[in-house]
Write a protein that holds these residues in place. Structure first.
Motif, PDB file in Angstrom:
ATOM      1  N   VAL A   1      11.940  16.927   1.872  1.00 35.96           N
ATOM      2  CA  VAL A   1      12.861  17.341   0.805  1.00 35.96           C
ATOM      3  C   VAL A   1      14.314  17.393   1.275  1.00 35.96           C
ATOM      4  N   ALA A   2      14.505  17.547   2.579  1.00 32.58           N
ATOM      5  CA  ALA A   2      15.849  17.534   3.190  1.00 32.58           C
ATOM      6  C   ALA A   2      15.602  17.166   4.646  1.00 32.58           C
ATOM      7  N   PRO A   3      16.612  16.708   5.389  1.00 33.08           N
ATOM      8  CA  PRO A   3      16.326  16.300   6.763  1.00 33.08           C
ATOM      9  C   PRO A   3      15.619  17.414   7.553  1.00 33.08           C
ATOM     10  N   GLY A   4      14.403  17.118   8.011  1.00 28.61           N
ATOM     11  CA  GLY A   4      13.623  18.088   8.788  1.00 28.61           C
ATOM     12  C   GLY A   4      12.814  19.060   7.943  1.00 28.61           C
ATOM     13  N   GLN A   5      12.999  19.026   6.627  1.00 32.43           N
ATOM     14  CA  GLN A   5      12.252  19.980   5.772  1.00 32.43           C
ATOM     15  C   GLN A   5      11.303  19.226   4.843  1.00 32.43           C
ATOM     16  N   TYR A   6      10.110  19.780   4.693  1.00 31.92           N
ATOM     17  CA  TYR A   6       9.105  19.081   3.896  1.00 31.92           C
ATOM     18  C   TYR A   6       8.350  20.084   3.045  1.00 31.92           C
ATOM     19  N   GLU A   7       7.670  19.517   2.048  1.00 31.67           N
ATOM     20  CA  GLU A   7       6.738  20.332   1.235  1.00 31.67           C
ATOM     21  C   GLU A   7       5.403  19.630   1.236  1.00 31.67           C
ATOM     22  N   VAL A   8       4.312  20.390   1.296  1.00 30.60           N
ATOM     23  CA  VAL A   8       2.988  19.797   1.146  1.00 30.60           C
ATOM     24  C   VAL A   8       2.826  19.414  -0.324  1.00 30.60           C
ATOM     25  N   ILE A   9       2.340  18.188  -0.564  1.00 29.68           N
ATOM     26  CA  ILE A   9       2.105  17.753  -1.942  1.00 29.68           C
ATOM     27  C   ILE A   9       0.773  18.365  -2.385  1.00 29.68           C
ATOM     28  N   LYS A  10       0.855  19.173  -3.418  1.00 26.07           N
ATOM     29  CA  LYS A  10      -0.343  19.913  -3.847  1.00 26.07           C
ATOM     30  C   LYS A  10      -0.945  19.292  -5.101  1.00 26.07           C
ATOM     31  N   GLY A  11      -2.193  19.669  -5.354  1.00 25.96           N
ATOM     32  CA  GLY A  11      -2.816  19.355  -6.641  1.00 25.96           C
ATOM     33  C   GLY A  11      -3.300  17.932  -6.817  1.00 25.96           C
ATOM     34  N   LEU A  12      -3.402  17.151  -5.729  1.00 25.34           N
ATOM     35  CA  LEU A  12      -3.944  15.793  -5.890  1.00 25.34           C
ATOM     36  C   LEU A  12      -5.451  15.897  -6.161  1.00 25.34           C
TER      37      LEU A  12
ATOM     38  N   VAL B   1      -5.184  26.563  10.243  1.00 24.69           N
ATOM     39  CA  VAL B   1      -5.408  25.372  11.075  1.00 24.69           C
ATOM     40  C   VAL B   1      -4.272  24.402  10.771  1.00 24.69           C
ATOM     41  N   TRP B   2      -3.999  23.513  11.712  1.00 27.03           N
ATOM     42  CA  TRP B   2      -2.999  22.463  11.486  1.00 27.03           C
ATOM     43  C   TRP B   2      -3.755  21.216  11.020  1.00 27.03           C
ATOM     44  N   ALA B   3      -3.606  20.877   9.753  1.00 24.15           N
ATOM     45  CA  ALA B   3      -4.390  19.790   9.165  1.00 24.15           C
ATOM     46  C   ALA B   3      -3.476  18.672   8.689  1.00 24.15           C
ATOM     47  N   GLY B   4      -3.929  17.424   8.842  1.00 22.47           N
ATOM     48  CA  GLY B   4      -3.234  16.301   8.237  1.00 22.47           C
ATOM     49  C   GLY B   4      -3.205  16.527   6.733  1.00 22.47           C
ATOM     50  N   LEU B   5      -2.017  16.447   6.130  1.00 19.33           N
ATOM     51  CA  LEU B   5      -1.849  16.681   4.697  1.00 19.33           C
ATOM     52  C   LEU B   5      -0.756  15.741   4.172  1.00 19.33           C
ATOM     53  N   PRO B   6      -0.760  15.468   2.866  1.00 19.91           N
ATOM     54  CA  PRO B   6       0.334  14.666   2.314  1.00 19.91           C
ATOM     55  C   PRO B   6       1.586  15.532   2.198  1.00 19.91           C
ATOM     56  N   VAL B   7       2.699  15.047   2.705  1.00 21.45           N
ATOM     57  CA  VAL B   7       3.934  15.827   2.583  1.00 21.45           C
ATOM     58  C   VAL B   7       5.047  14.963   1.990  1.00 21.45           C
ATOM     59  N   LYS B   8       6.005  15.663   1.388  1.00 19.83           N
ATOM     60  CA  LYS B   8       7.226  15.001   0.907  1.00 19.83           C
ATOM     61  C   LYS B   8       8.398  15.648   1.635  1.00 19.83           C
TER      62      LYS B   8
ATOM     63  N   ILE C   1       0.848  -1.201   0.000  1.00 18.56           N
ATOM     64  CA  ILE C   1       0.000   0.000   0.000  1.00 18.56           C
ATOM     65  C   ILE C   1       0.882   1.250   0.000  1.00 18.56           C
ATOM     66  N   THR C   2       0.645   2.151  -0.935  1.00 17.62           N
ATOM     67  CA  THR C   2       1.370   3.437  -0.944  1.00 17.62           C
ATOM     68  C   THR C   2       0.370   4.575  -1.116  1.00 17.62           C
ATOM     69  N   ASP C   3       0.849   5.783  -0.843  1.00 20.45           N
ATOM     70  CA  ASP C   3       0.070   7.012  -1.068  1.00 20.45           C
ATOM     71  C   ASP C   3      -1.271   7.017  -0.330  1.00 20.45           C
ATOM     72  N   LEU C   4      -1.285   6.451   0.868  1.00 23.39           N
ATOM     73  CA  LEU C   4      -2.512   6.529   1.669  1.00 23.39           C
ATOM     74  C   LEU C   4      -2.328   7.690   2.640  1.00 23.39           C
ATOM     75  N   PHE C   5      -3.061   8.757   2.413  1.00 19.73           N
ATOM     76  CA  PHE C   5      -2.860   9.965   3.223  1.00 19.73           C
ATOM     77  C   PHE C   5      -4.072  10.242   4.110  1.00 19.73           C
ATOM     78  N   ILE C   6      -3.760  10.795   5.281  1.00 16.35           N
ATOM     79  CA  ILE C   6      -4.805  11.230   6.213  1.00 16.35           C
ATOM     80  C   ILE C   6      -4.951  12.738   6.081  1.00 16.35           C
ATOM     81  N   PHE C   7      -6.157  13.175   5.831  1.00 15.07           N
ATOM     82  CA  PHE C   7      -6.435  14.609   5.739  1.00 15.07           C
ATOM     83  C   PHE C   7      -7.218  15.043   6.985  1.00 15.07           C
ATOM     84  N   GLY C   8      -6.787  16.172   7.591  1.00 18.66           N
ATOM     85  CA  GLY C   8      -7.591  16.811   8.622  1.00 18.66           C
ATOM     86  C   GLY C   8      -7.147  16.576  10.034  1.00 18.66           C
ATOM     87  N   ASN C   9      -8.138  16.370  10.904  1.00 17.48           N
ATOM     88  CA  ASN C   9      -7.906  16.331  12.345  1.00 17.48           C
ATOM     89  C   ASN C   9      -7.586  14.911  12.801  1.00 17.48           C
ATOM     90  N   HIS C  10      -6.781  14.792  13.855  1.00 21.66           N
ATOM     91  CA  HIS C  10      -6.631  13.486  14.511  1.00 21.66           C
ATOM     92  C   HIS C  10      -7.842  13.303  15.418  1.00 21.66           C
TER      93      HIS C  10
END
Ligand code: NAX
Length: 326
Positions: free
Chosen positions: A287-298, A278-285, A180-189
């Motif tokens: 990009v460097a140790p400790g740094q991420y980008e939100v994956i947009k446009g899905l 708001v702090w929302a569950g989002l898909p991220v990648k 299973i890949t690309d299973l993302f949680i969106f929103g609140n815990h």
């Protein structure tokens, strides 16, 4: 061998703490070449401090090669001093008859104080992972107090929900979890979260082509993942601890691993219709140790948009409940 990093953990004598500290000290969070100094915070109550002392004795008794030091303290300044990572696990549990709004406000006070102190005393590269509930809003509260550290340093954990969803789907499709890949949680815990099955893949094929039972994906899967915490309390008589600690190991390790694609609750900038701030569950990648980008446009369909609107509404309500405290 690298220079040791300082890892602060709050609520260190609690149940998640007990399942977490040994895994950090053994190298599972930061890898086999990264020594750690654990800086452990508990409340200034004799019972908690005694319990923490016992946990530290056990850490000593493991003779972990990567454990370069332990600080036990009830002073947040000491726990967060020069910390490179702060794992904010400690929070007040919801008591019998307690309203969610009261829980938000009581825990809000903790995260206001901790956010301020982290901003003042932690290392310049400090990163914060919030587990204590309500985790998304607590991360937002802590970040609101920071003037030096940017908001993207504050994340909350939805990885337990991602891991739960992955296993439910793997069982349904009768495949190993690694398929299973690309299973993302969106929103609140919280039970409003959305397990975005329509984006997921099984052995590289769209999940919805492999699992034809769409009513299960929209109904039982969402319900099982959303209410899994309550089901564990009903079965075990205590809330998820080892699986939560495991999810935090995954959360931090993946944030330190370039190329990792995973679900993290981060500050929204309006992606996918979430309210900015708001702090929302989002898909991220990562990009460097400790740094991420939100994956947009899905792509999102009507069902996904409706689920995201509902979980966003809850996050906005939580923010409104605590807004006078910020
Ligand atoms: P425990 O009650 O076993 O432990 C919490 C510990 O935090 C206690 O030892 C307490 O003394 C300490 N504490 C409380 N306030 C503190 C403060 N201001 N500073 C330092 N320490 C403090 O709870 P546990 O089962 O370990 O759960 C901890 C938190 O994780 C709870 O808020 C819980 O709701 C939350 N969870 C979050 C999950 C997630 O996926 N985001 C899943 C698991 C868990 O339910």
């Amino acid at each position: 061998m690298n220079k040791p990093i300082r890892v602060a953990v709050t609520g260190a004598a609690g149940q998640i703490g007990y399942a977490l500290l040994f895994r950090i000290a053994s190298g599972q969070m930061f890898g086999p070449n990264q020594p750690v100094i654990l800086q452990l915070l508990e409340v200034p109550v004799e019972k908690a401090m005694k319990a923490l002392e016992g946990v530290c004795m056990e850490l000593d008794d493991c003779a972990f090669p990567l454990l370069a030091g332990i600080i036990q303290t009830s002073k947040p300044e000491e726990a967060f001093g020069d910390a490179n990572w702060c794992c904010l696990v400690g929070a007040k549990p919801r008591g019998p008859g307690m309203e969610r709004a009261d829980l938000l406000k009581d825990n809000g006070k903790i995260f206001i104080e901790q956010g301020r102190i982290i901003d003042r005393v932690a290392a310049h590269d400090c990163r914060v992972a919030v587990v204590g509930n309500p985790a998304n809003t607590n991360a937002m509260i802590a970040a609101s107090q920071a003037k030096r550290l940017p908001p993207d340093r504050f994340t909350a954990m939805v990885r337990l929900d991602q891991n739960r969803a992955v296993t439910q789907i793997a069982k349904k499709a009768n495949v190993p979890v690694t398929a299973i890949t690309d299973l993302f949680i969106f929103g609140n815990h919280s039970p409003t979260m959305f397990s975005a099955f329509h984006l997921a893949k099984i052995n590289g094929k769209p999940l919805t082509q492999v699992i034809g039972h769409h009513e299960w994906l929209k109904g039982e899967l969402q319900e099982t993942v959303g209410k899994r915490g309550a089901a564990i309390i009903a079965a075990r008589g205590a809330s998820s601890a080892a699986s939560a600690a495991n999810a935090l190991v995954d959360h931090v390790r993946d944030l330190m691993t370039p190329g990792a694609i995973h679900s993290v609750a981060v500050k929204s900038n309006g992606e996918y219709g979430f309210d900015p701030d708001v702090w929302a569950g989002l898909p991220v990648k990562t990009v460097a140790p400790g740094q991420y980008e939100v994956i947009k446009g899905l792509p999102m369909d009507d069902f996904a948009r409706q689920k995201i609107a509902a979980t966003n509404k809850e996050l906005v309500e939580e923010r409104n409940t605590v807004k006078d405290m910020l």
